[in-house]
Scaffold this motif. Structure first.
Motif, PDB file in Angstrom:
ATOM      1  N   ILE A   8       0.790  -1.504   0.001  1.00 49.78           N
ATOM      2  CA  ILE A   8      -0.280  -0.053   0.200  1.00 49.78           C
ATOM      3  C   ILE A   8       0.634   1.336   0.187  1.00 49.78           C
ATOM      4  O   ILE A   8       0.559   2.119  -0.632  1.00 49.78           O
ATOM      5  CB  ILE A   8      -0.394   0.070   1.164  1.00 49.78           C
ATOM      6  CG1 ILE A   8      -2.227  -1.393   1.179  1.00 49.78           C
ATOM      7  CG2 ILE A   8      -1.643   1.771   1.598  1.00 49.78           C
ATOM      8  CD1 ILE A   8      -2.860  -1.314   2.082  1.00 49.78           C
ATOM      9  N   PHE A   9       1.851   1.393   0.672  1.00 52.59           N
ATOM     10  CA  PHE A   9       3.174   2.526   0.903  1.00 52.59           C
ATOM     11  C   PHE A   9       3.315   2.611  -0.312  1.00 52.59           C
ATOM     12  O   PHE A   9       3.495   3.683  -1.266  1.00 52.59           O
ATOM     13  CB  PHE A   9       3.886   1.935   2.015  1.00 52.59           C
ATOM     14  CG  PHE A   9       4.832   3.144   2.261  1.00 52.59           C
ATOM     15  CD1 PHE A   9       4.700   4.648   2.884  1.00 52.59           C
ATOM     16  CD2 PHE A   9       6.526   2.880   1.432  1.00 52.59           C
ATOM     17  CE1 PHE A   9       5.871   5.075   2.854  1.00 52.59           C
ATOM     18  CE2 PHE A   9       6.967   4.243   1.919  1.00 52.59           C
ATOM     19  CZ  PHE A   9       7.109   5.418   1.714  1.00 52.59           C
ATOM     20  N   ILE A  10       4.016   1.883  -1.359  1.00 53.71           N
ATOM     21  CA  ILE A  10       4.366   1.683  -2.584  1.00 53.71           C
ATOM     22  C   ILE A  10       3.918   2.021  -3.400  1.00 53.71           C
ATOM     23  O   ILE A  10       4.020   3.251  -4.341  1.00 53.71           O
ATOM     24  CB  ILE A  10       5.554   0.078  -3.008  1.00 53.71           C
ATOM     25  CG1 ILE A  10       6.214   0.079  -2.273  1.00 53.71           C
ATOM     26  CG2 ILE A  10       5.505  -0.236  -4.487  1.00 53.71           C
ATOM     27  CD1 ILE A  10       7.015  -1.101  -2.167  1.00 53.71           C
ATOM     28  N   ALA A  11       2.591   1.611  -3.956  1.00 57.80           N
ATOM     29  CA  ALA A  11       1.250   2.417  -4.062  1.00 57.80           C
ATOM     30  C   ALA A  11       1.299   4.070  -4.072  1.00 57.80           C
ATOM     31  O   ALA A  11       0.894   4.213  -5.913  1.00 57.80           O
ATOM     32  CB  ALA A  11       0.206   1.335  -4.145  1.00 57.80           C
ATOM     33  N   LEU A  12       0.558   3.983  -3.096  1.00 56.36           N
ATOM     34  CA  LEU A  12       0.853   5.411  -2.776  1.00 56.36           C
ATOM     35  C   LEU A  12       1.503   6.054  -3.145  1.00 56.36           C
ATOM     36  O   LEU A  12       1.358   7.224  -3.082  1.00 56.36           O
ATOM     37  CB  LEU A  12       0.259   5.879  -1.424  1.00 56.36           C
ATOM     38  CG  LEU A  12      -1.192   5.080  -0.957  1.00 56.36           C
ATOM     39  CD1 LEU A  12      -1.225   5.252   0.620  1.00 56.36           C
ATOM     40  CD2 LEU A  12      -1.953   5.672  -1.462  1.00 56.36           C
ATOM     41  N   ALA A  15       1.627   6.208  -6.775  1.00 54.48           N
ATOM     42  CA  ALA A  15       0.306   7.770  -7.348  1.00 54.48           C
ATOM     43  C   ALA A  15       0.894   8.987  -7.092  1.00 54.48           C
ATOM     44  O   ALA A  15       0.755  10.228  -7.901  1.00 54.48           O
ATOM     45  CB  ALA A  15      -0.206   7.060  -6.817  1.00 54.48           C
ATOM     46  N   MET A  16       1.863   9.172  -5.720  1.00 52.15           N
ATOM     47  CA  MET A  16       1.460  10.577  -5.889  1.00 52.15           C
ATOM     48  C   MET A  16       3.063  11.111  -6.228  1.00 52.15           C
ATOM     49  O   MET A  16       3.086  12.661  -7.199  1.00 52.15           O
ATOM     50  CB  MET A  16       2.244  11.111  -3.916  1.00 52.15           C
ATOM     51  CG  MET A  16       1.190  10.882  -3.229  1.00 52.15           C
ATOM     52  SD  MET A  16       1.671  10.918  -2.179  1.00 52.15           S
ATOM     53  CE  MET A  16       3.651  11.767  -1.167  1.00 52.15           C
ATOM     54  N   MET A  17       4.133  10.378  -6.754  1.00 55.25           N
ATOM     55  CA  MET A  17       4.981  10.713  -8.217  1.00 55.25           C
ATOM     56  C   MET A  17       4.640  10.675  -9.646  1.00 55.25           C
ATOM     57  O   MET A  17       4.729  11.527  -9.852  1.00 55.25           O
ATOM     58  CB  MET A  17       6.402   9.600  -8.176  1.00 55.25           C
ATOM     59  CG  MET A  17       7.077   9.721  -6.506  1.00 55.25           C
ATOM     60  SD  MET A  17       8.368   8.329  -6.748  1.00 55.25           S
ATOM     61  CE  MET A  17       9.484   8.624  -8.775  1.00 55.25           C
TER      62      MET A  17
END
Length: 74
Positions: A8-12, A15-17
């Motif tokens: 989840i952290f990597i996905a977020l 997404a932010m990048m």
């Protein structure tokens, strides 16, 4: 449990990048004419000269005698 949080952290993070890169592309590519116009306006404003009144008054010593006066020199 931790692997799910990491995913989840990597996905977020990704997404932010992607959002940041998309915003940079919008500012630098899509709005380029607007910002070039703003730069031209700012350059014109900075190139103007104006005269500033610099009268500061008289400098006195402790007895009230004049030490220096302000005289415009042109």
């Amino acid at each position: 449990m931790f692997s799910r949080r990491i995913k989840i952290f990597i996905a977020l993070s990704i997404a932010m990048m992607v959002i940041c890169v998309a915003r940079l592309a919008q500012l630098q590519i899509l709005n380029l004419p607007y910002y070039r116009e703003q730069v031209v306006k700012l350059k014109l404003e900075r190139s103007r000269t104006r005269q500033i009144n610099t009268l500061r008054g008289i400098i006195l010593d402790r007895k009230g005698r004049v030490l220096a006066t302000d005289e415009p020199k042109f």
